[in-house]
Design a protein around this motif. Structure first.
Motif, PDB file in Angstrom:
ATOM      1  N   GLN A 161       1.421  -8.167  35.989  1.00  0.00           N
ATOM      2  CA  GLN A 161       0.505  -8.614  34.947  1.00  0.00           C
ATOM      3  C   GLN A 161       1.302  -9.413  33.917  1.00  0.00           C
ATOM      4  N   VAL A 162       0.866 -10.632  33.685  1.00  0.00           N
ATOM      5  CA  VAL A 162       1.549 -11.533  32.762  1.00  0.00           C
ATOM      6  C   VAL A 162       0.561 -11.886  31.650  1.00  0.00           C
ATOM      7  N   GLY A 163       0.968 -11.676  30.402  1.00  0.00           N
ATOM      8  CA  GLY A 163       0.070 -11.845  29.267  1.00  0.00           C
ATOM      9  C   GLY A 163       0.008 -13.272  28.765  1.00  0.00           C
ATOM     10  N   VAL A 164      -1.219 -13.703  28.419  1.00  0.00           N
ATOM     11  CA  VAL A 164      -1.448 -15.005  27.800  1.00  0.00           C
ATOM     12  C   VAL A 164      -2.417 -14.821  26.642  1.00  0.00           C
ATOM     13  N   ASP A 165      -2.509 -15.836  25.802  1.00  0.00           N
ATOM     14  CA  ASP A 165      -3.546 -15.892  24.767  1.00  0.00           C
ATOM     15  C   ASP A 165      -4.881 -15.947  25.499  1.00  0.00           C
ATOM     16  N   VAL A 166      -5.163 -17.077  26.069  1.00  0.00           N
ATOM     17  CA  VAL A 166      -6.214 -17.257  27.077  1.00  0.00           C
ATOM     18  C   VAL A 166      -5.595 -18.142  28.150  1.00  0.00           C
ATOM     19  N   GLY A 167      -6.153 -18.128  29.324  1.00  0.00           N
ATOM     20  CA  GLY A 167      -5.547 -18.830  30.440  1.00  0.00           C
ATOM     21  C   GLY A 167      -5.532 -20.334  30.329  1.00  0.00           C
ATOM     22  N   THR A 168      -6.241 -20.887  29.324  1.00  0.00           N
ATOM     23  CA  THR A 168      -6.320 -22.336  29.163  1.00  0.00           C
ATOM     24  C   THR A 168      -5.543 -22.832  27.955  1.00  0.00           C
ATOM     25  N   SER A 169      -4.808 -21.970  27.272  1.00  0.00           N
ATOM     26  CA  SER A 169      -4.099 -22.376  26.058  1.00  0.00           C
ATOM     27  C   SER A 169      -2.816 -23.129  26.392  1.00  0.00           C
TER      28      SER A 169
ATOM     29  N   GLY B 202      -4.604 -12.321  23.650  1.00  0.00           N
ATOM     30  CA  GLY B 202      -4.764 -12.857  22.303  1.00  0.00           C
ATOM     31  C   GLY B 202      -3.481 -13.418  21.723  1.00  0.00           C
ATOM     32  N   SER B 203      -3.368 -13.387  20.400  1.00  0.00           N
ATOM     33  CA  SER B 203      -2.298 -14.052  19.667  1.00  0.00           C
ATOM     34  C   SER B 203      -0.917 -13.515  20.013  1.00  0.00           C
ATOM     35  N   THR B 204       0.109 -14.269  19.614  1.00  0.00           N
ATOM     36  CA  THR B 204       1.482 -13.906  19.957  1.00  0.00           C
ATOM     37  C   THR B 204       1.879 -12.516  19.453  1.00  0.00           C
ATOM     38  N   PRO B 205       1.594 -12.141  18.204  1.00  0.00           N
ATOM     39  CA  PRO B 205       1.938 -10.770  17.785  1.00  0.00           C
ATOM     40  C   PRO B 205       1.270  -9.705  18.654  1.00  0.00           C
ATOM     41  N   ARG B 206       0.050  -9.949  19.083  1.00  0.00           N
ATOM     42  CA  ARG B 206      -0.629  -8.985  19.958  1.00  0.00           C
ATOM     43  C   ARG B 206       0.050  -8.912  21.321  1.00  0.00           C
ATOM     44  N   ARG B 207       0.508 -10.059  21.799  1.00  0.00           N
ATOM     45  CA  ARG B 207       1.191 -10.064  23.097  1.00  0.00           C
ATOM     46  C   ARG B 207       2.538  -9.363  23.010  1.00  0.00           C
ATOM     47  N   LEU B 208       3.218  -9.491  21.885  1.00  0.00           N
ATOM     48  CA  LEU B 208       4.458  -8.755  21.684  1.00  0.00           C
ATOM     49  C   LEU B 208       4.197  -7.255  21.744  1.00  0.00           C
ATOM     50  N   GLU B 209       3.160  -6.807  21.061  1.00  0.00           N
ATOM     51  CA  GLU B 209       2.809  -5.384  21.087  1.00  0.00           C
ATOM     52  C   GLU B 209       2.535  -4.921  22.512  1.00  0.00           C
ATOM     53  N   ALA B 210       1.804  -5.740  23.261  1.00  0.00           N
ATOM     54  CA  ALA B 210       1.473  -5.380  24.642  1.00  0.00           C
ATOM     55  C   ALA B 210       2.724  -5.322  25.512  1.00  0.00           C
ATOM     56  N   LEU B 211       3.637  -6.268  25.303  1.00  0.00           N
ATOM     57  CA  LEU B 211       4.872  -6.283  26.083  1.00  0.00           C
ATOM     58  C   LEU B 211       5.689  -5.019  25.810  1.00  0.00           C
TER      59      LEU B 211
END
Length: 302
Positions: A107-115, A141-150
């Motif tokens: 699973q690889v996180g993105v903001d949305v797949g078209t960003s 979602g946003s970069t801070p959210r993706r950091l949290e998820a990572l």
């Protein structure tokens, strides 16, 4: 004083320092920065008047101005006023111990797949030998959210920048590839507006930001920028100083003259044509993004 509501994904150190040094006030501006959670949400708010200015990826402006298949399903009169940075460490980061081979089936996180950052991710991963069809995308979602998820293990890898990547590295995460190394010339952040109503305010804002960027890039405002990075981004003293050095890095730091260079636009158009083509009906080989590179496209209004 004129109030500008500015939407950003990660709290802007440059904007904070411009305010603290009086440069916003000198231009008759009071700025209220608002956190946005996704690219579509940011541009919806710009079009609806909830935001006056966006600090955003230039790829987003390309998509909403030229591609009718963008997430909002409509073209919009959005423009770039000034370039701010070249990605601020933008790169593909994985959890501790991750290798390129681990991306397969992950699973690889993105903001949305078209960003724009998603398109950069596809290119960086492909450069590592992993094509887009070999991993699962998850919109976070946003970069801070993706950091949290990572950090929480909710994705194996994602794109990070603007101080978030420094926190990831401090937690042992692995930098797999960077935009500066593989996509240059590249632009990470621009000042953008919808329509003309806030164009004047955006130009004054850009002037304050670029004057501040020039001083930082020239070696000044170290203490102010480091304090802001620590306070706004939650960085420790050492990471805050690393953030300031990244601001000064000509490869992926600030763009003091604010120029939106043709080479960077060509990079962004190439990424979008490669991974999200928008064919023009009745014109074989043509893409909706081709118009972005024309001198009279209206994309940039400095």
């Amino acid at each position: 004083m004129d109030l500008l509501v500015v939407g950003s994904f990660t709290p802007s150190v440059l904007l904070d320092v411009a305010g603290r040094t009086g440069r916003l006030r000198d231009r008759g501006l009071e700025v209220r920065e608002v956190a946005v959670t996704s690219s579509p949400g940011q541009f919806r708010s710009l079009l609806d008047g909830e935001l006056d200015v966006g600090l955003t990826s230039p790829d987003n402006v390309l998509a909403y101005r030229f591609n009718p298949r963008n997430p909002l399903g409509e073209l919009a009169d959005v423009r770039i006023v000034a370039a701010i940075d070249r990605g601020m460490g933008l790169g593909l980061y994985g959890r501790p111990g991750t290798t390129a081979a681990d991306l397969v089936g992950a699973q690889v996180g993105v903001d949305v797949g078209t960003s724009g950052f998603a398109l950069a991710l596809y290119s960086l991963a492909e450069g590592l030998g992993v094509t887009r069809d070999r991993y699962d995308l998850v919109a976070l979602g946003s970069t801070p959210r993706r950091l949290e998820a990572l950090l929480a293990g909710d994705c194996l890898a994602t794109m990070l920048n603007a101080g978030n990547e420094l926190i990831a590295e401090e937690h042992g995460c692995v930098r797999l590839a960077t935009a500066a190394e593989h996509l240059s010339p590249y632009l990470g952040t621009v000042v953008a507006v919808a329509g003309e109503h806030h164009l004047g305010g955006a130009r004054r804002l850009s002037s304050a930001l670029l004057e501040t960027a020039t001083e930082i890039a020239g070696g000044g405002l170290t203490d102010e920028a480091a304090e802001s990075a620590a306070r706004r981004l939650g960085l420790g003293d050492d990471l805050a100083l690393r953030y300031v050095e990244r601001l000064r890095d000509p490869r992926d730091g600030l763009v003091p003259d604010g120029v939106v260079d043709t080479g960077s636009l060509e990079t962004l158009v190439r990424l979008r044509r490669t991974y999200l083509p928008a064919p023009v009906p009745g014109e074989p080989g043509a893409d909706a993004l081709d118009a972005a590179l024309a001198e009279d496209s209206g994309l940039v209004q400095a």
